[in-house]
Design a protein around this motif. Sequence first.
Motif, short mmCIF file in Angstrom:
data_model
loop_
_atom_site.label_atom_id
_atom_site.label_comp_id
_atom_site.label_asym_id
_atom_site.label_seq_id
_atom_site.Cartn_x
_atom_site.Cartn_y
_atom_site.Cartn_z
N GLN A 151 -0.46 -16.54 -19.88
CA GLN A 151 -1.39 -15.51 -19.44
C GLN A 151 -2.78 -16.11 -19.47
O GLN A 151 -3.15 -16.76 -20.45
CB GLN A 151 -1.31 -14.27 -20.33
N ILE A 152 -3.56 -15.96 -18.40
CA ILE A 152 -4.86 -16.59 -18.32
C ILE A 152 -5.96 -15.60 -18.68
O ILE A 152 -5.72 -14.41 -18.87
CB ILE A 152 -5.10 -17.21 -16.92
N VAL A 153 -7.20 -16.12 -18.79
CA VAL A 153 -8.37 -15.29 -19.12
C VAL A 153 -9.32 -15.29 -17.93
O VAL A 153 -9.27 -16.16 -17.07
CB VAL A 153 -9.08 -15.82 -20.38
N PRO A 154 -10.22 -14.29 -17.85
CA PRO A 154 -11.17 -14.25 -16.73
C PRO A 154 -12.25 -15.31 -16.85
O PRO A 154 -12.38 -15.98 -17.88
CB PRO A 154 -11.74 -12.83 -16.83
N VAL A 155 -13.06 -15.45 -15.79
CA VAL A 155 -14.08 -16.49 -15.72
C VAL A 155 -15.08 -16.39 -16.86
O VAL A 155 -15.55 -17.41 -17.38
CB VAL A 155 -14.80 -16.42 -14.35
N PRO B 37 -10.61 -3.70 -14.38
CA PRO B 37 -9.97 -4.79 -15.14
C PRO B 37 -8.49 -4.96 -14.81
O PRO B 37 -7.74 -3.98 -14.69
CB PRO B 37 -10.17 -4.35 -16.60
N ILE B 38 -8.08 -6.22 -14.66
CA ILE B 38 -6.69 -6.60 -14.43
C ILE B 38 -6.33 -7.72 -15.40
O ILE B 38 -7.20 -8.30 -16.05
CB ILE B 38 -6.45 -7.07 -12.98
N ALA B 39 -5.02 -8.02 -15.51
CA ALA B 39 -4.55 -9.19 -16.27
C ALA B 39 -3.64 -10.00 -15.35
O ALA B 39 -2.95 -9.44 -14.49
CB ALA B 39 -3.79 -8.76 -17.52
N ILE B 40 -3.65 -11.35 -15.54
CA ILE B 40 -2.90 -12.24 -14.65
C ILE B 40 -2.04 -13.19 -15.47
O ILE B 40 -2.50 -13.77 -16.46
CB ILE B 40 -3.84 -13.05 -13.73
N THR B 41 -0.78 -13.35 -15.04
CA THR B 41 0.15 -14.33 -15.61
C THR B 41 0.40 -15.42 -14.58
O THR B 41 0.61 -15.12 -13.40
CB THR B 41 1.48 -13.66 -15.95
N ILE B 42 0.38 -16.71 -15.02
CA ILE B 42 0.79 -17.79 -14.13
C ILE B 42 2.14 -18.32 -14.60
O ILE B 42 2.43 -18.35 -15.79
CB ILE B 42 -0.24 -18.93 -14.07
N LYS B 43 2.97 -18.73 -13.62
CA LYS B 43 4.31 -19.24 -13.91
C LYS B 43 4.64 -20.38 -12.97
O LYS B 43 4.36 -20.32 -11.78
CB LYS B 43 5.34 -18.12 -13.74
N ASP B 44 5.18 -21.48 -13.53
CA ASP B 44 5.63 -22.63 -12.74
C ASP B 44 7.06 -22.91 -13.18
O ASP B 44 7.30 -23.49 -14.24
CB ASP B 44 4.71 -23.83 -13.01
N ASP B 45 8.03 -22.50 -12.38
CA ASP B 45 9.42 -22.43 -12.84
C ASP B 45 10.18 -23.73 -12.56
O ASP B 45 10.06 -24.33 -11.49
CB ASP B 45 10.12 -21.26 -12.13
N LEU B 46 10.99 -24.15 -13.55
CA LEU B 46 11.93 -25.27 -13.42
C LEU B 46 11.25 -26.51 -12.85
O LEU B 46 11.68 -27.10 -11.86
CB LEU B 46 13.13 -24.85 -12.56
#
Length: 868
Positions: A251-255, A225-234
């Motif tokens: 922070q996103i969730v798995p499929v 298990p891992i966790a993933i954060t998405i970021k779109d800056d400025l």
Amino acid sequence: MKPIRLILFVLFMWQSVASAQIDTVFWFAAPEISSHNNNFDIPIYLNITAINKIASVEISIPANPSIAVLKTTVAAGTSAQVDISSWINSIENTPANQVLNKGIYIKSSAFVQIYYDVASTYCNCNPELFTLKGRNALGTSFFIPSQTTVDNNSLYSPAAKFSFDIVATQDNTSVSIMPSKDLVGHRAQLGYIVNLSKGQTYSATADGQSAGSHPAGSRVTSTKPIAITIKDDLLSGVYFGGTCADLTGDQIVPVNLIGTDYVVVRGQLGLNMQKKDVVAITATQNNTQIKVDGVYHSTIQMWQSINIEITKNNAYIEATQPIYVLHLSGLGCELGSALLPPVKCTGSNLLGLRRSANSQAELYLNIMAPAGAEGSFKLNGVTGIVKASDFISVPGTTQWLTASVLIGQNIVPPGGSLIIENSAGFFHLGIFEGTKLGGAAYGYISNYSQLVTPVVNKLFCQTNLKLRARNIGDSMKWYDGTKDSFKLVSMPGVYWVDYYSSCGKVSDSFVVSIKPVKSTKTTIDPCGDSSMLIGYTKYDSCFWSNGVRTNQVKVKSPGVYYFNWYDKCDKHTDTFVVLKYTPTKPQTLTLDCKDSLQLIKQRNIKLAKWWNGLTDSIAYVSKPGLYWLEYTTHCGTFRDSYSVTPWNKIVTKKRHYCENDLLFSNNRHVVPYKYQWFNGDTNRVFKAGKGPVYWVDAYVNCGIERDSFELFKISLPGDTVICGKVNINVDVQVDGVVWNKKTVGRNYTIKSPGKVIAFYSDQYCQGTSDTMEILRLKLPSKLFMPNAFSPNDDAVNDAFYPVFENVSSYRLQIYNRWGELLFSETDKSWDGYYKGELVKEDVYLFILEYMDCNEVYRFLNGTFTVLK
């Protein structure tokens, strides 16, 4: 019949109170945010809300144990704000394409709601909140959702980009990444593998800043298990009618936790005629058909993403296969984004959050509620704040209603806690905070997963155990086909009941097992008069294996002892094993230049003698060798050994010092007769001046030893005058230098004007420093835009560009009279061509964004004529 002792583990796959993103365990990978002038990305907080129990919370960086664990306590129904700005260099995931030790781990003694808050209060310009989803964030299969409509603004440093940041929760985690677009260090459609240990992180960052370079649809899988954060800056706010630039992310969730049905509640994004939101839809399977408000929109394949504008107050999105839906919204032209939760069989009925302490920030609640529950909301226990009249219907469905409610500061003050609940049904909640020209933050805090209940542990002693079903489905059936509301069992085993409802089939599982025997206790006999073994005091009926009926017993010899007791269910036994004493390992002692060394008897025993037959408590030795003390107890005869070795003279290497340090001789292992410095001074302490080398002789029992000291001084380049952006690297060729009281290292990059102080100290040097200053030219910018140009290749006035002085950088955009973007570049002129052809004579619009020497952002627009 003798009663069977049973333990019941009940696993409910449904619950009456949903827990939202409320959990006791959280993992998070903090994204790098552009600091621009060292202030856009601070402060950063963890906002923690305890729902119905007091919570003791610990925050740590498992892969970096040098960072002390933070601890805080949050009272039930309140929020706490934990400032972790001092950790920024230890948690922000930069540089890209490297394995880093920056994962955040949070555990709590009770259920809490947490979000990572980039407050950006220094300038109120680039905030965002990232809602931590607890165990819902953990998985082994993900697709990366991203909008592909809006560019990252190019006028900031470090460069603002899209990234997805990964944290591993276990050792030996192998992560496979298949990028849809070029990433830093990797090309599109070429998969690669990253190996991570527990708490380690990896930042996959887009190679460009344009919307088309965002890696939407990239695939990430892992072995653990891992966790993933998405970021779109400025992100640039031009698309929404303004000149803002703002951070978005989540922070996103798995499929396995995404769905096919989503409701979008439009925020307050857009100025003038540009009031619209954008949703980015990412497919996880081929031939996924998309409907909006019940009308077919398009069909997309696995890995593909589409962006849809939302101009109405809400929208209903359906898909034939599971999809990710990322919502880009905000306030004015200030942006935020949130991963939307699927609405089928999900939601929460109790949620909590902490309002921003910014007194200028507005707070909107975007609520999705099932029809029939819209009149049952309470906010901090008060009805009537969220009213049934606030809700409107959603086209394409009769099941859901939506509302967007502005919460005044008279209801919840800045920094205050907010608890919202609904007893009539599960709802979803998104929150917007900020101002229309000063930064916005957006996130969903309601439950993303199917409604579940944690394991319940119960102890039963009776022969026949009654398993009771919960009335949560339209129909139900036990493991043996019966449909009664309860079931009697008399043997250990696994039992289950299935429920059938509009959400499909869910099950309760009952695992019944025999209670295990308590573990054996081991006691080491200290070889004194006796060892005390202690049993249990809360039971009246108890006895030892030797017949003693007290809860404590003394024993004088090794062996196995049993303690028996009874409770209402059964007889129980604890076993104590008493072992013989094992002698200690030999002690190693050093014989120095004195006449003798004292050996002291280590144990409180009476019958003992040394190797030489003496029975004194102290023995003396005058040469190296092996010596021993022998003693006898009721456990047997034992020996303590002493290995005596000669003293070895230490030759001291030269050590460095700084001006005005106090110098001490390093020869402290024996008491010296005297000291003598190079200049004849005989004090043990000497104050250094500017001399290059000092030394001191120490006269000790074993001879004379000398310590030498060399002068060390740090030196920086001279002051520098600049105009425009600052990016100066300084290297002092020594590790451990402290730059401006916060950054540690040999190198330092100067990104803004001001004083730079380098300070160094270690165990020998008490401190040396130097200062340099970067000065910016205080000159006003001068800028002229032509009103026409003639791109006819006659070498006269063939390009359109600004004429300026004291401008560090600019971005030029050209539009035709129909609003079509013809040209958009940084620090470049336009040659009059669009898509390979020269444009016609006409009037055109330009928009110019530029920075002057003082790093002040400016904006200019107007018209000009193309002549031929």
